[in-house]
Motif scaffolding. Structure first.
Motif, PDB file in Angstrom:
ATOM      1  N   ALA A   1     -10.175  -9.623   4.206  1.00 18.69           N
ATOM      2  CA  ALA A   1      -9.609  -8.300   4.525  1.00 18.69           C
ATOM      3  C   ALA A   1      -8.297  -8.433   5.284  1.00 18.69           C
ATOM      4  O   ALA A   1      -7.321  -7.714   4.998  1.00 18.69           O
ATOM      5  CB  ALA A   1     -10.620  -7.488   5.339  1.00 18.69           C
ATOM      6  N   ASP A   2      -8.251  -9.354   6.231  1.00 18.34           N
ATOM      7  CA  ASP A   2      -7.011  -9.567   6.992  1.00 18.34           C
ATOM      8  C   ASP A   2      -5.901 -10.096   6.083  1.00 18.34           C
ATOM      9  O   ASP A   2      -4.730  -9.682   6.202  1.00 18.34           O
ATOM     10  CB  ASP A   2      -7.251 -10.554   8.135  1.00 18.34           C
ATOM     11  CG  ASP A   2      -8.074  -9.950   9.273  1.00 18.34           C
ATOM     12  OD1 ASP A   2      -8.205  -8.709   9.331  1.00 18.34           O
ATOM     13  OD2 ASP A   2      -8.590 -10.728  10.101  1.00 18.34           O
TER      14      ASP A   2
ATOM     15  N   THR B   1      -4.620  -7.254   3.840  1.00 24.11           N
ATOM     16  CA  THR B   1      -3.860  -6.270   4.615  1.00 24.11           C
ATOM     17  C   THR B   1      -2.456  -6.790   4.916  1.00 24.11           C
ATOM     18  O   THR B   1      -1.458  -6.059   4.791  1.00 24.11           O
ATOM     19  CB  THR B   1      -4.593  -5.943   5.925  1.00 24.11           C
ATOM     20  OG1 THR B   1      -5.880  -5.388   5.603  1.00 24.11           O
ATOM     21  CG2 THR B   1      -3.811  -4.942   6.757  1.00 24.11           C
TER      22      THR B   1
ATOM     23  N   GLU C   1      -0.321  -6.684   1.760  1.00 19.08           N
ATOM     24  CA  GLU C   1       0.077  -5.318   1.411  1.00 19.08           C
ATOM     25  C   GLU C   1       1.165  -4.805   2.350  1.00 19.08           C
ATOM     26  O   GLU C   1       2.085  -4.092   1.924  1.00 19.08           O
ATOM     27  CB  GLU C   1      -1.140  -4.400   1.454  1.00 19.08           C
ATOM     28  CG  GLU C   1      -0.931  -3.052   0.786  1.00 19.08           C
ATOM     29  CD  GLU C   1      -0.736  -3.160  -0.725  1.00 19.08           C
ATOM     30  OE1 GLU C   1       0.026  -2.335  -1.275  1.00 19.08           O
ATOM     31  OE2 GLU C   1      -1.320  -4.070  -1.343  1.00 19.08           O
TER      32      GLU C   1
END
Length: 391
Positions: A293-294, A297, A300
């Protein structure tokens, strides 16, 4: 995770033509680039024929006018093409970025006659370019370059050595910045030099930790004669031409770095979905999911920043600060994400049987080229705090 593996990056493109262009890029990457990448990078083989293929497909001149054989696409679209290519093989993505940089001087500052004579072949894939600014003693301090061009009638004679030149020894043309006047930035002029010019030679390629398929070499100019018709812009205008190209080049590096990071994340996702420990796929473990997830993120965020800078450029607004920020953030992100991808894959990530370690080695150079990230911080600070005091 979907059963068919990582999904393509969702793109928000301005036109149907741009969406078709991204589809074409992905198709070429899957058919022509991916199957050969591991073998050719290990062997240090430069894929010249790939550049011919993508040139014929119109991918080597995307941000330039259709009048001269370009794709007339906004930078917002061009950079996303770079990202797609770099996600598969940085040698290709970075090569397209460098070629675009090499075309910039002529496209933006050349005469109408010069553009009509040279640009079509440069943008259509017949010719591959290199950009000659750095020297052995002039890297970050480009204004101190020593390569000199001396006028001899209606010709110029170039003497000197350029360093760290991507495509050195394989390029068909070189955009060369040389000193024609006094020391400092105002004494520099740009020239378009044919790759087969007498007196031009390249040293053996540097032995690099990554990007082994992309030749990086010193280029020597030993009495290279070029006609004044190959001088680009006015005498003494070369440094400003170089700086105008570098802001756009930094966006190219940001896009390439985002592609490398995305490629590493996709590889880690595939591995974690397939490998099982303690009776279930690794991708089900919360600690690993949080790392993913990190990573996603950060990627992005970098993508959003480089696209925002590109949209400023497309609108004709100043974008130098945002270009430096994008280059800084995206390349630092690529280094972190690729390191995490290797960590997520454990011992397998450290082996050359998987591409994660290649992505990690390639990410490092992106923090160095087109201005080190320390230089980017200096540029950003000057934008927000003004120039340093000079007592």
């Amino acid at each position: 995770m979907p059963a068919d593996g990582p999904q393509p990056v969702e793109r928000h493109l301005p036109t149907e033509e741009a969406r078709d262009l991204l589809g074409l890029t992905r198709d070429i990457a899957a058919r022509e680039i991916r199957p050969r990448t591991a073998e050719e990078e290990d062997a240090g083989r430069f894929p010249r024929e790939v550049f011919t293929t993508i040139g014929a497909a119109g991918l080597l001149g995307l941000p330039y006018p259709a009048e001269y054989g370009g794709g007339e696409q906004p930078y917002e679209v061009y950079l996303q093409v770079l990202e797609e290519l770099a996600a598969i093989r940085l040698t290709v993505g970075l090569g397209v970025s460098v070629h675009t940089l090499a075309c910039h001087a002529l496209a933006e500052f050349g005469t109408k006659e010069q553009r009509a004579e040279h640009l079509d072949a440069m943008l259509g894939g017949e010719l591959l370019g290199a950009y000659c600014l750095s020297e052995p003693s002039a890297g970050s301090d480009a204004a101190s370059l020593r390569t000199r061009a001396t006028r001899d009638g209606d010709h110029w004679v170039i003497e000197g050595t350029k360093a760290w030149i991507t495509h050195g020894g394989v390029a068909d043309f070189y955009t060369v910045l040389a000193r024609t006047g006094a020391d400092g930035p105002r004494g520099i002029t740009a020239f378009l030099v044919p790759g087969d010019a007498e007196g031009l030679s390249a040293a053996a390629p540097e032995r690099k930790m990554g990007l082994k398929g992309s030749p990086t070499a010193q280029v020597h100019f030993d009495g290279v004669r070029v006609p004044d018709t190959r001088r680009v812009g006015e005498e003494g205008q070369g440094f400003s031409i170089a700086l105008s190209a570098l802001d756009s080049g930094r966006l190219g590096i940001a896009a390439c770095a985002t592609g490398v990071a995305q490629g590493a994340l996709d590889e880690a996702l595939r591995f974690l979905a397939e490998r099982r420990q303690f009776g279930r796929p690794l991708v089900d473990f919360q600690g690993l999911r949080f790392m993913l997830a990190d990573m996603a993120t950060a990627i992005e965020a970098g993508r959003a920043l480089y696209l925002a800078a590109a949209r400023l450029r497309d609108a004709g607004q100043p974008f130098g600060k945002q270009a430096a920020m994008a280059k800084l953030l995206c390349t630092d992100t690529a280094m972190k994400v690729t390191t995490d991808a290797v960590q997520l894959m454990g011992g397998y990530g450290y082996t050359a049987d998987f591409p994660a370690e290649r992505y990690m080695r390639e990410a490092k150079v992106l923090q160095i080229v087109e201005g080190t990230n320390q230089i980017q911080r200096m540029v950003i600070a000057r934008h927000i705090a003004g120039p340093e005091s000079r007592d």
